[in-house]
Enzyme design. Structure first.
Site, PDB file in Angstrom:
ATOM      1  N   VAL A   1       0.260  13.354   2.215  1.00  0.00           N
ATOM      2  CA  VAL A   1       0.780  11.996   2.445  1.00  0.00           C
ATOM      3  C   VAL A   1       2.142  11.787   1.773  1.00  0.00           C
ATOM      4  O   VAL A   1       3.045  11.185   2.350  1.00  0.00           O
ATOM      5  CB  VAL A   1      -0.233  10.930   1.973  1.00  0.00           C
ATOM      6  CG1 VAL A   1       0.320   9.512   2.163  1.00  0.00           C
ATOM      7  CG2 VAL A   1      -1.555  11.087   2.724  1.00  0.00           C
TER       8      VAL A   1
ATOM      9  N   ASP B   1      -4.142   8.548  -3.448  1.00  0.00           N
ATOM     10  CA  ASP B   1      -4.149   7.931  -4.779  1.00  0.00           C
ATOM     11  C   ASP B   1      -5.354   8.348  -5.605  1.00  0.00           C
ATOM     12  O   ASP B   1      -5.417   8.056  -6.793  1.00  0.00           O
ATOM     13  CB  ASP B   1      -4.126   6.405  -4.630  1.00  0.00           C
ATOM     14  CG  ASP B   1      -2.927   5.957  -3.803  1.00  0.00           C
ATOM     15  OD1 ASP B   1      -3.147   5.433  -2.693  1.00  0.00           O
ATOM     16  OD2 ASP B   1      -1.793   6.176  -4.237  1.00  0.00           O
TER      17      ASP B   1
ATOM     18  N   CYS C   1       6.422   3.580  -6.875  1.00  0.00           N
ATOM     19  CA  CYS C   1       6.329   4.853  -7.613  1.00  0.00           C
ATOM     20  C   CYS C   1       7.193   5.943  -6.992  1.00  0.00           C
ATOM     21  O   CYS C   1       7.313   6.047  -5.785  1.00  0.00           O
ATOM     22  CB  CYS C   1       4.881   5.309  -7.642  1.00  0.00           C
ATOM     23  SG  CYS C   1       3.827   4.222  -8.605  1.00  0.00           S
TER      24      CYS C   1
ATOM     25  N   LYS D   1      -5.389  -3.786  -5.636  1.00  0.00           N
ATOM     26  CA  LYS D   1      -3.936  -3.959  -5.844  1.00  0.00           C
ATOM     27  C   LYS D   1      -3.179  -3.764  -4.540  1.00  0.00           C
ATOM     28  O   LYS D   1      -2.149  -4.368  -4.298  1.00  0.00           O
ATOM     29  CB  LYS D   1      -3.431  -2.940  -6.860  1.00  0.00           C
ATOM     30  CG  LYS D   1      -1.905  -2.935  -6.981  1.00  0.00           C
ATOM     31  CD  LYS D   1      -1.379  -1.677  -7.567  1.00  0.00           C
ATOM     32  CE  LYS D   1      -1.055  -0.540  -6.729  1.00  0.00           C
ATOM     33  NZ  LYS D   1       0.123  -0.500  -5.908  1.00  0.00           N
ATOM     34  N   ASN D   2      -3.711  -2.952  -3.633  1.00  0.00           N
ATOM     35  CA  ASN D   2      -3.007  -2.681  -2.382  1.00  0.00           C
ATOM     36  C   ASN D   2      -3.388  -3.617  -1.247  1.00  0.00           C
ATOM     37  O   ASN D   2      -3.017  -3.403  -0.105  1.00  0.00           O
ATOM     38  CB  ASN D   2      -3.193  -1.216  -1.980  1.00  0.00           C
ATOM     39  CG  ASN D   2      -2.441  -0.306  -2.936  1.00  0.00           C
ATOM     40  OD1 ASN D   2      -1.619  -0.763  -3.735  1.00  0.00           O
ATOM     41  ND2 ASN D   2      -2.730   0.978  -2.881  1.00  0.00           N
TER      42      ASN D   2
ATOM     43  N   ARG E   1       7.337  -2.846  -3.588  1.00  0.00           N
ATOM     44  CA  ARG E   1       7.668  -2.655  -2.163  1.00  0.00           C
ATOM     45  C   ARG E   1       7.330  -3.905  -1.370  1.00  0.00           C
ATOM     46  O   ARG E   1       7.506  -3.955  -0.157  1.00  0.00           O
ATOM     47  CB  ARG E   1       6.907  -1.453  -1.616  1.00  0.00           C
ATOM     48  CG  ARG E   1       7.173  -0.165  -2.394  1.00  0.00           C
ATOM     49  CD  ARG E   1       6.562   1.037  -1.739  1.00  0.00           C
ATOM     50  NE  ARG E   1       7.204   1.368  -0.485  1.00  0.00           N
ATOM     51  CZ  ARG E   1       8.416   1.937  -0.374  1.00  0.00           C
ATOM     52  NH1 ARG E   1       9.095   2.215  -1.471  1.00  0.00           N
ATOM     53  NH2 ARG E   1       8.942   2.222   0.798  1.00  0.00           N
TER      54      ARG E   1
HETATM   55  C1  EPZ Z   1       0.598   2.213   0.415  1.00  0.00           C
HETATM   56  O1  EPZ Z   1       1.954   2.614   0.254  1.00  0.00           O
HETATM   57  C2  EPZ Z   1       0.063   2.061  -1.016  1.00  0.00           C
HETATM   58  N1  EPZ Z   1       0.878   1.094  -1.719  1.00  0.00           N
HETATM   59  C3  EPZ Z   1       0.136   3.401  -1.735  1.00  0.00           C
HETATM   60  O2  EPZ Z   1      -0.470   3.267  -3.021  1.00  0.00           O
HETATM   61  C4  EPZ Z   1      -0.674   4.425  -0.971  1.00  0.00           C
HETATM   62  O3  EPZ Z   1      -0.530   5.686  -1.576  1.00  0.00           O
HETATM   63  C5  EPZ Z   1      -0.151   4.505   0.482  1.00  0.00           C
HETATM   64  O4  EPZ Z   1      -0.176   3.210   1.103  1.00  0.00           O
HETATM   65  C6  EPZ Z   1      -0.993   5.451   1.328  1.00  0.00           C
HETATM   66  O5  EPZ Z   1      -2.316   5.067   1.365  1.00  0.00           O
HETATM   67  C7  EPZ Z   1       0.668  -0.213  -1.492  1.00  0.00           C
HETATM   68  O6  EPZ Z   1      -0.157  -0.625  -0.708  1.00  0.00           O
HETATM   69  C8  EPZ Z   1       1.521  -1.172  -2.276  1.00  0.00           C
HETATM   70  P1  EPZ Z   1       2.740   4.494   3.641  1.00  0.00           P
HETATM   71  P2  EPZ Z   1       2.965   2.595   1.490  1.00  0.00           P
HETATM   72  O7  EPZ Z   1       3.711   3.629   4.344  1.00  0.00           O
HETATM   73  O8  EPZ Z   1       2.598   1.503   2.406  1.00  0.00           O
HETATM   74  C9  EPZ Z   1       6.035   7.708   4.967  1.00  0.00           C
HETATM   75  C10 EPZ Z   1      -0.563   3.249  -5.369  1.00  0.00           C
HETATM   76  O9  EPZ Z   1      -0.426   4.032  -6.345  1.00  0.00           O
HETATM   77  N2  EPZ Z   1       6.790   6.590   5.573  1.00  0.00           N
HETATM   78  O10 EPZ Z   1       1.381   4.646   4.225  1.00  0.00           O
HETATM   79  O11 EPZ Z   1       4.340   2.636   0.951  1.00  0.00           O
HETATM   80  C11 EPZ Z   1       6.030   7.626   3.438  1.00  0.00           C
HETATM   81  O12 EPZ Z   1       7.208   8.121   2.881  1.00  0.00           O
HETATM   82  C12 EPZ Z   1       0.377   3.372  -4.168  1.00  0.00           C
HETATM   83  O13 EPZ Z   1      -1.410   2.381  -5.325  1.00  0.00           O
HETATM   84  C13 EPZ Z   1       7.968   6.880   6.258  1.00  0.00           C
HETATM   85  O14 EPZ Z   1       8.373   8.042   6.360  1.00  0.00           O
HETATM   86  O15 EPZ Z   1       2.586   4.024   2.128  1.00  0.00           O
HETATM   87  C14 EPZ Z   1       4.792   8.443   3.083  1.00  0.00           C
HETATM   88  O16 EPZ Z   1       5.114   9.803   3.069  1.00  0.00           O
HETATM   89  C15 EPZ Z   1       1.212   4.596  -4.226  1.00  0.00           C
HETATM   90  N3  EPZ Z   1       8.673   5.836   6.786  1.00  0.00           N
HETATM   91  C16 EPZ Z   1       3.855   8.117   4.225  1.00  0.00           C
HETATM   92  O17 EPZ Z   1       4.657   7.625   5.305  1.00  0.00           O
HETATM   93  C17 EPZ Z   1       8.244   4.519   6.681  1.00  0.00           C
HETATM   94  O18 EPZ Z   1       8.916   3.605   7.172  1.00  0.00           O
HETATM   95  C18 EPZ Z   1       2.783   7.088   3.868  1.00  0.00           C
HETATM   96  O19 EPZ Z   1       3.412   5.931   3.425  1.00  0.00           O
HETATM   97  C19 EPZ Z   1       7.051   4.260   5.988  1.00  0.00           C
HETATM   98  C20 EPZ Z   1       6.335   5.308   5.434  1.00  0.00           C
END
Ligand code: EPZ
Length: 435
Positions: free
Chosen positions: A332, A310, A120, A22-23, A96
């Protein structure tokens, strides 16, 4: 029906299959926008996040149709056009994905629009890294009541970036923008999740030049044009690990076809440490509870190759059945333990703390985020009324209801369709008593 009645107590046993991640799948669908010929994406799961991505792409003139093979999508970007902001906004709050359309749309159309994003509620989930990266490529970003309007008056140019945190989304943003930007881009502190490397494989098939160096450094040489790709999406390691945790918590035995050892190394180590057993075979991995007590442990989530955030929620349910105190430190997302409240209402003993209860202090320490949990077990879970909070929390509720004594009513199961293909049929196939 958005409500499921679950009669707990049956060990889950049998064989199920997981398909594409899915990701990764929606991101590969976005990449198709960059090609000047149609793309074929295979191993696509029937989950609602894919439907949302299809809808968004169709709003931008991409034709999305089923291919000859089951689970195949054909994406034709030859008629890309600007979408109506109101229609894009109608999609707002559900995903997203819209933010990842920026780079490709700025390249193809010189303009892009980002509505309010969804996903989420496991943290604030800001997009500051994304916007900073796009600005460095030369994008101009205007905030408006309906969302963000982007343009690239001088085109997009390669640049040097370093992410404050190895964000998956921001890394994908840079990849999808840099591949056709003028010149070379260097990205430091990049995410290296298997889904990222699979997206790089997709882009390379299209004609991109992306080198992956040690220490999370990527170098992307912009090219003039990209063509369509043919790609089979990597299997969903989050779904595979979720079924493994279900086998452990219910005392079952589940053969997960499609599960890939290389993407699950850290999870498999933890699964074995807790007391689970698994057998890797050519078609997948079989997971089972060998009987006897489960062992508590101290665990920290992290970016890849660490223990994935996750995987945390489904495994936490199994840890309520382990002997002793388990300590989970979520590094995370700052707000990913909300789901434990329902487990406590079922009889689990879980305490939350704002401190970093792990080896490594993280970004959330001393900031009042309840991002550490102590689980004391084993405890008997009793059936309860549950309302699903988010995707992974939702699946963990199903596991808890299946582990519990008595009957549970689980509301809002539609949310689980976002990331778990045909989960009700799979539960029935594994002997779950659900209606
Ligand atoms: C992806 O989310 C996945 N979603 C998430 O899976 C997964 O938990 C996450 O990566 C980490 O592996 C999808 O791929 C659609 P991040 P993403 O940017 O890209 C902070 C599921 O249930 N951050 O790596 O949104 C953020 O707030 C979902 O399958 C900033 O601060 O995750 C978080 O604390 C949930 N500023 C951390 O980084 C930004 O501009 C990681 O987020 C971007 C992110």
């Amino acid at each position: 029906m958005d409500t499921l009645t679950v009669h707990g107590g049956n060990p889950l046993s049998g064989r199920i299959a997981v398909r594409g991640a899915k990701n990764l799948v929606p991101k590969a669908m976005v990449a198709a926008l960059l090609g000047d010929s149609p793309s074929r994406l295979r191993n696509v799961p029937a989950v609602s996040d894919v439907d949302v991505a299809s809808g968004l792409l169709e709003l931008h003139g991409v034709s999305v149709s089923a291919g000859a093979e089951d689970g195949e999508l054909v994406l034709d970007p030859s008629q890309v056009e600007q979408a109506d902001v109101a229609e894009v906004n109608a999609h707002a709050g559900s995903s997203r994905i819209p933010i990842l359309l920026c780079g490709p749309l700025l390249h193809r159309l010189g303009r892009a629009f980002i509505p309010d994003l969804g996903g989420c509620r496991i943290g604030d989930r800001p997009i500051d890294f994304h916007l900073e990266a796009l600005r460095q490529f030369g994008a101009v970003i205007e905030k408006a009541p309906d969302g963000l309007h982007l343009s690239a008056p001088h085109g997009l140019r390669g640049t040097k970036l370093s992410l404050p945190f190895p964000s998956v989304g921001a890394t994908e943003q840079v990849l999808l923008t840099a591949v056709t930007a003028q010149g070379t881009t260097e990205l430091r502190n990049a995410a290296v999740e298997p889904e990222i490397l699979d997206l790089i494989a997709v882009l390379q098939k299209m004609g991109a030049i992306i080198s992956v160096h040690t220490d999370r450094v990527f170098r992307i040489q912009g090219v003039e044009r990209l063509r369509g790709f043919v790609h089979r999406a990597l299997p969903d390691r989050i779904e595979a690990a979720s079924w493994a945790s279900a086998a452990l918590a219910t005392g079952g035995n589940i053969d997960v076809l499609g599960a890939k050892q290389g993407d699950l190394t850290t999870f498999l180590n933890v699964f074995r440490t807790v007391g689970g057993e698994f057998d890797v075979h050519d078609a997948g991995i079989r997971f089972w509870h060998p009987g006897g007590p489960l062992h508590s442990l101290a665990l920290e989530t992290d970016v890849h190759p660490g223990f994935m955030t996750d995987w945390q929620q489904p495994l936490a349910v199994a840890l309520t059945q382990a002997t002793g105190l388990s300590i989970l430190h979520e590094t995370v997302y700052e707000n990913r333990f909300g789901f434990t409240e329902a487990l406590v209402s079922m009889g689990a003993v879980i305490q939350l703390y704002p401190e970093c209860l792990g080896a490594t202090p993280c970004r959330f320490g001393q900031r009042n985020f309840l991002h550490s949990a102590v689980i004391s077990g084993p405890t008997k879970l009793q059936g309860a009324d549950l309302t699903i909070p988010d995707l992974r929390g939702g699946f963990s509720y199903l596991i808890a209801a299946l582990t519990a004594h008595g009957t549970s009513t689980v509301r809002g199961v539609d949310l689980i369709n976002r990331g778990y293909e045909n989960f009700e049929d799979k539960l029935s196939a594994l002997g779950a008593s659900i209606s």
